[in-house]
Design a protein around this motif. Structure first.
Motif, PDB file in Angstrom:
ATOM      1  N   ALA A  91      60.151  79.959 -73.945  1.00 31.57           N
ATOM      2  CA  ALA A  91      60.287  79.479 -72.451  1.00 31.57           C
ATOM      3  C   ALA A  91      59.071  78.762 -71.957  1.00 31.57           C
ATOM      4  CB  ALA A  91      60.844  80.355 -71.727  1.00 31.57           C
ATOM      5  N   GLU A  92      58.977  77.582 -71.802  1.00 33.31           N
ATOM      6  CA  GLU A  92      58.073  77.070 -71.310  1.00 33.31           C
ATOM      7  C   GLU A  92      57.425  77.401 -69.882  1.00 33.31           C
ATOM      8  OE1 GLU A  92      58.495  72.844 -71.362  1.00 33.31           O
ATOM      9  OE2 GLU A  92      59.426  72.450 -73.406  1.00 33.31           O
ATOM     10  N   SER A  93      58.202  77.844 -69.110  1.00 33.50           N
ATOM     11  CA  SER A  93      57.897  78.810 -67.861  1.00 33.50           C
ATOM     12  C   SER A  93      56.822  79.693 -68.128  1.00 33.50           C
ATOM     13  CB  SER A  93      59.251  79.341 -67.307  1.00 33.50           C
ATOM     14  OG  SER A  93      59.834  80.300 -68.227  1.00 33.50           O
ATOM     15  N   LEU A  94      56.908  80.260 -69.275  1.00 37.37           N
ATOM     16  CA  LEU A  94      55.739  81.470 -69.481  1.00 37.37           C
ATOM     17  C   LEU A  94      54.637  80.829 -69.363  1.00 37.37           C
ATOM     18  CD1 LEU A  94      54.830  84.075 -70.570  1.00 37.37           C
ATOM     19  CD2 LEU A  94      55.048  83.164 -72.867  1.00 37.37           C
ATOM     20  N   TYR A  95      54.151  79.667 -69.957  1.00 35.36           N
ATOM     21  CA  TYR A  95      52.948  78.958 -69.825  1.00 35.36           C
ATOM     22  C   TYR A  95      52.441  78.276 -68.447  1.00 35.36           C
ATOM     23  CZ  TYR A  95      53.671  79.971 -74.919  1.00 35.36           C
ATOM     24  OH  TYR A  95      53.719  80.871 -75.723  1.00 35.36           O
ATOM     25  N   ARG A  96      53.815  77.965 -67.781  1.00 30.64           N
ATOM     26  CA  ARG A  96      53.442  77.232 -66.766  1.00 30.64           C
ATOM     27  C   ARG A  96      53.065  78.012 -65.699  1.00 30.64           C
ATOM     28  NH1 ARG A  96      55.118  72.070 -67.792  1.00 30.64           N
ATOM     29  NH2 ARG A  96      56.856  71.691 -69.085  1.00 30.64           N
ATOM     30  N   ALA A  97      53.423  79.366 -65.809  1.00 28.34           N
ATOM     31  CA  ALA A  97      53.002  80.154 -64.806  1.00 28.34           C
ATOM     32  C   ALA A  97      51.620  80.755 -64.890  1.00 28.34           C
ATOM     33  CB  ALA A  97      53.943  81.626 -65.135  1.00 28.34           C
ATOM     34  N   TRP A  98      51.077  80.222 -65.979  1.00 34.11           N
ATOM     35  CA  TRP A  98      49.486  80.669 -65.919  1.00 34.11           C
ATOM     36  C   TRP A  98      48.625  79.516 -64.953  1.00 34.11           C
ATOM     37  CZ3 TRP A  98      48.410  80.750 -72.104  1.00 34.11           C
ATOM     38  CH2 TRP A  98      49.141  81.942 -72.527  1.00 34.11           C
ATOM     39  N   ALA A  99      49.346  78.699 -64.737  1.00 35.73           N
ATOM     40  CA  ALA A  99      48.652  77.450 -63.792  1.00 35.73           C
ATOM     41  C   ALA A  99      47.632  77.930 -62.781  1.00 35.73           C
ATOM     42  CB  ALA A  99      49.457  76.438 -63.546  1.00 35.73           C
ATOM     43  N   GLU A 100      48.336  78.758 -61.935  1.00 37.12           N
ATOM     44  CA  GLU A 100      47.637  79.462 -60.765  1.00 37.12           C
ATOM     45  C   GLU A 100      46.682  80.336 -61.310  1.00 37.12           C
ATOM     46  OE1 GLU A 100      48.754  81.824 -56.651  1.00 37.12           O
ATOM     47  OE2 GLU A 100      50.275  80.831 -57.934  1.00 37.12           O
ATOM     48  N   GLU A 101      46.913  81.139 -62.260  1.00 41.63           N
ATOM     49  CA  GLU A 101      46.007  82.145 -62.494  1.00 41.63           C
ATOM     50  C   GLU A 101      44.866  81.573 -63.356  1.00 41.63           C
ATOM     51  OE1 GLU A 101      46.247  85.586 -62.418  1.00 41.63           O
ATOM     52  OE2 GLU A 101      48.349  85.254 -61.404  1.00 41.63           O
ATOM     53  N   LEU A 102      44.737  80.583 -63.950  1.00 45.16           N
ATOM     54  CA  LEU A 102      43.800  79.777 -64.667  1.00 45.16           C
ATOM     55  C   LEU A 102      42.916  78.947 -63.836  1.00 45.16           C
ATOM     56  CD1 LEU A 102      45.125  79.195 -68.248  1.00 45.16           C
ATOM     57  CD2 LEU A 102      43.426  81.021 -67.501  1.00 45.16           C
ATOM     58  N   ALA A 107      45.132  88.368 -81.910  1.00 47.95           N
ATOM     59  CA  ALA A 107      46.025  89.059 -82.654  1.00 47.95           C
ATOM     60  C   ALA A 107      46.561  90.188 -82.005  1.00 47.95           C
ATOM     61  CB  ALA A 107      45.483  89.463 -84.015  1.00 47.95           C
ATOM     62  N   GLY A 108      47.941  90.650 -82.193  1.00 47.90           N
ATOM     63  CA  GLY A 108      48.320  91.705 -81.562  1.00 47.90           C
ATOM     64  C   GLY A 108      48.293  92.839 -82.424  1.00 47.90           C
ATOM     65  N   THR A 109      47.755  93.842 -81.648  1.00 49.32           N
ATOM     66  CA  THR A 109      47.515  95.081 -82.429  1.00 49.32           C
ATOM     67  C   THR A 109      48.899  95.807 -83.331  1.00 49.32           C
ATOM     68  OG1 THR A 109      48.090  96.554 -80.384  1.00 49.32           O
ATOM     69  CG2 THR A 109      45.724  95.921 -80.909  1.00 49.32           C
ATOM     70  N   GLU A 110      49.806  95.411 -82.906  1.00 52.91           N
ATOM     71  CA  GLU A 110      51.064  95.945 -83.377  1.00 52.91           C
ATOM     72  C   GLU A 110      51.990  94.898 -84.076  1.00 52.91           C
ATOM     73  OE1 GLU A 110      51.345  99.094 -83.810  1.00 52.91           O
ATOM     74  OE2 GLU A 110      49.499  99.454 -82.545  1.00 52.91           O
ATOM     75  N   ASP A 111      51.398  93.758 -84.358  1.00 56.03           N
ATOM     76  CA  ASP A 111      52.114  92.646 -84.669  1.00 56.03           C
ATOM     77  C   ASP A 111      52.079  92.602 -86.272  1.00 56.03           C
ATOM     78  OD1 ASP A 111      53.204  89.875 -85.072  1.00 56.03           O
ATOM     79  OD2 ASP A 111      51.758  88.841 -84.326  1.00 56.03           O
ATOM     80  N   ASP A 112      53.350  92.587 -87.022  1.00 54.26           N
ATOM     81  CA  ASP A 112      53.294  92.607 -88.269  1.00 54.26           C
ATOM     82  C   ASP A 112      53.556  91.298 -88.729  1.00 54.26           C
ATOM     83  OD1 ASP A 112      55.892  92.556 -87.405  1.00 54.26           O
ATOM     84  OD2 ASP A 112      56.957  94.453 -88.630  1.00 54.26           O
ATOM     85  N   ARG A 113      53.926  90.400 -87.898  1.00 48.42           N
ATOM     86  CA  ARG A 113      54.032  89.034 -88.288  1.00 48.42           C
ATOM     87  C   ARG A 113      52.678  88.538 -88.593  1.00 48.42           C
ATOM     88  NH1 ARG A 113      58.835  85.697 -89.229  1.00 48.42           N
ATOM     89  NH2 ARG A 113      60.711  87.188 -88.986  1.00 48.42           N
ATOM     90  N   GLY A 164      52.834  93.819 -79.613  1.00 49.26           N
ATOM     91  CA  GLY A 164      53.480  93.295 -80.844  1.00 49.26           C
ATOM     92  C   GLY A 164      53.284  91.966 -80.980  1.00 49.26           C
ATOM     93  N   HIS A 165      54.296  91.103 -81.704  1.00 54.38           N
ATOM     94  CA  HIS A 165      54.244  89.653 -81.910  1.00 54.38           C
ATOM     95  C   HIS A 165      54.025  88.901 -80.637  1.00 54.38           C
ATOM     96  CE1 HIS A 165      54.355  86.147 -84.267  1.00 54.38           C
ATOM     97  NE2 HIS A 165      55.394  85.569 -83.514  1.00 54.38           N
ATOM     98  N   PHE A 166      54.773  89.245 -79.413  1.00 59.77           N
ATOM     99  CA  PHE A 166      54.922  88.587 -78.263  1.00 59.77           C
ATOM    100  C   PHE A 166      54.077  89.468 -77.228  1.00 59.77           C
ATOM    101  CE2 PHE A 166      58.342  86.437 -80.332  1.00 59.77           C
ATOM    102  CZ  PHE A 166      57.990  85.213 -79.937  1.00 59.77           C
ATOM    103  N   PHE A 167      52.768  89.592 -77.756  1.00 64.06           N
ATOM    104  CA  PHE A 167      51.877  90.265 -76.760  1.00 64.06           C
ATOM    105  C   PHE A 167      51.471  89.181 -75.597  1.00 64.06           C
ATOM    106  CE2 PHE A 167      49.047  88.072 -80.416  1.00 64.06           C
ATOM    107  CZ  PHE A 167      48.606  87.481 -79.579  1.00 64.06           C
ATOM    108  N   ILE A 168      51.577  88.087 -75.961  1.00 62.55           N
ATOM    109  CA  ILE A 168      51.099  86.654 -75.095  1.00 62.55           C
ATOM    110  C   ILE A 168      52.086  86.929 -73.653  1.00 62.55           C
ATOM    111  CG2 ILE A 168      52.818  85.137 -75.773  1.00 62.55           C
ATOM    112  CD1 ILE A 168      50.454  83.089 -75.623  1.00 62.55           C
ATOM    113  N   ALA A 169      53.252  87.799 -73.848  1.00 62.35           N
ATOM    114  CA  ALA A 169      53.884  88.192 -72.652  1.00 62.35           C
ATOM    115  C   ALA A 169      53.849  89.563 -72.185  1.00 62.35           C
ATOM    116  CB  ALA A 169      55.582  87.811 -73.000  1.00 62.35           C
ATOM    117  N   GLU A 170      53.606  90.508 -73.280  1.00 64.25           N
ATOM    118  CA  GLU A 170      53.618  91.916 -72.844  1.00 64.25           C
ATOM    119  C   GLU A 170      52.359  92.096 -72.278  1.00 64.25           C
ATOM    120  OE1 GLU A 170      53.906  93.487 -76.590  1.00 64.25           O
ATOM    121  OE2 GLU A 170      56.030  92.651 -77.152  1.00 64.25           O
ATOM    122  N   ASN A 171      51.167  91.373 -72.601  1.00 65.74           N
ATOM    123  CA  ASN A 171      49.955  91.859 -72.084  1.00 65.74           C
ATOM    124  C   ASN A 171      48.947  90.550 -71.652  1.00 65.74           C
ATOM    125  OD1 ASN A 171      47.549  93.235 -71.450  1.00 65.74           O
ATOM    126  ND2 ASN A 171      47.575  94.280 -73.414  1.00 65.74           N
TER     127      ASN A 171
END
Length: 229
Positions: free
Chosen positions: A12-23, A174-180, A205-212
Motif C-alpha cells: 500500500a503506497e499509503s504506508l510510505y506517504r504516511a512518513w511525510a510528516e514524520e520525516l 534487515a528484520g531480525t525474524e525475516d527468513d526471506r 519479520g519480513h514487514f518490519f517496515i510496518a511493524e516497527n
C-alpha cells in the motif's frame, strides 16, 4: 532532500506517504508505486524495464535525492540507480535497501507467482504486508490477484547482471525474524557500492517496515542527514 520510496509487491503506497510528516523537514517523500508506473510499462514487465522507465523520469531531477525500497522495491531502486548511471544522469545520494537479499543472491522461500489461487493467498497472508481490507474481501482479492501475481513474477524472474558497483552510500535494513531476507544474505549488499555501507537490524519479520516503523524512520532520518552533510 527528496526521498523516493519503492514499495514492495502489493504494498500500500499509503504506508510510505504516511512518513511525510514524520520525516519533514529532513525529507520530502515521493512514492514510486503502481500508481506512478509509466504507462509504457506493462504490469508484468521485468524489473530492469521498469527501472529504465523510472530512470527516464528521474534523470532531469535537479536537487539531491535518495532511494528507499522494500523487498521487490529494493531491487527496483537498485536497478533504477544503475540505469541513471548508464544514462549519464546523477544518481541517488544514498540507497536504503530494506528486506531483500543482495541482488546477486537467490531469494529464499517459495515462489508465489504461479501457485493455485487458494495456495497463493495462503502464502501472501503468511508473508504479510498486504492491506487487511484486501485479505478480508474475496471480491477485492479477485480484482487484485492478476496485478499482484505480475509483481511477484517480476521479482521471482529477476536475474542480476554483473556491472560496476554504485558509488553512493548503501544502508541495508534487515528484520531480525525475516527468513526471506536474513541479515547474512543482506550483508553482501556491501559488494554493490564503493561508498560507505552499513547493515542495521530491525526487530520484526519480513514487514518490519510496518511493524516497527519508528525504528525504521530513525534509521532513515539519520541516513538522510548524513547524506546532506
Amino acid at each position: 532532500m527528496l526521498l523516493y520510496c519503492f514499495p514492495h509487491a502489493g504494498g500500500a503506497e499509503s504506508l510510505y506517504r504516511a512518513w511525510a510528516e514524520e520525516l519533514a523537514p529532513d525529507a520530502e517523500v515521493r512514492v514510486l508505486g503502481r500508481g506512478s508506473r509509466p504507462s509504457t510499462v506493462a504490469p508484468a514487465a521485468p524489473v530492469t524495464a521498469l527501472a529504465s522507465a523510472l530512470a527516464d523520469r528521474l534523470r532531469a531531477e535537479n536537487g539531491p535525492f535518495a532511494f528507499l525500497g522494500h523487498s521487490l522495491g529494493a531491487l527496483i531502486a537498485f536497478e533504477t540507480a544503475r540505469e541513471l548511471r548508464s544514462k549519464g544522469a546523477p544518481g541517488p545520494h544514498t540507497l536504503i535497501a530494506s528486506g531483500h537479499v543482495a541482488p546477486h543472491l537467490p531469494s529464499p522461500g517459495p515462489e508465489l507467482a504461479d501457485l493455485p489461487t487458494v495456495k497463493f493467498w495462503e502464502e501472501v497472508r503468511l508473508l504479510g504486508g498486504t492491506p487487511p481490507e484486501l485479505m478480508e474481501s474475496e471480491a477485492l482479492r479477485e480484482v487484485a490477484e492478476p496485478g499482484l501475481r505480475a509483481e511477484f513474477r517480476a521479482a521471482e524472474g529477476y536475474r542480476y547482471s554483473p556491472g560496476l558497483p554504485l558509488d553512493c552510500p548503501v544502508l541495508a535494513l534487515a528484520g531480525t525474524e525475516d527468513d526471506r531476507a536474513p541479515a547474512e544474505l543482506m550483508a553482501p549488499w556491501r559488494m554493490h557500492t564503493t561508498g560507505d555501507f552499513e547493515l542495521q537490524l530491525v526487530p520484526g519479520g519480513h514487514f518490519f517496515i510496518a511493524e516497527n516503523t519508528a525504528c525504521v524512520l530513525d534509521s532513515v532520518r539519520s541516513r538522510l542527514t548524513a547524506a546532506v552533510r
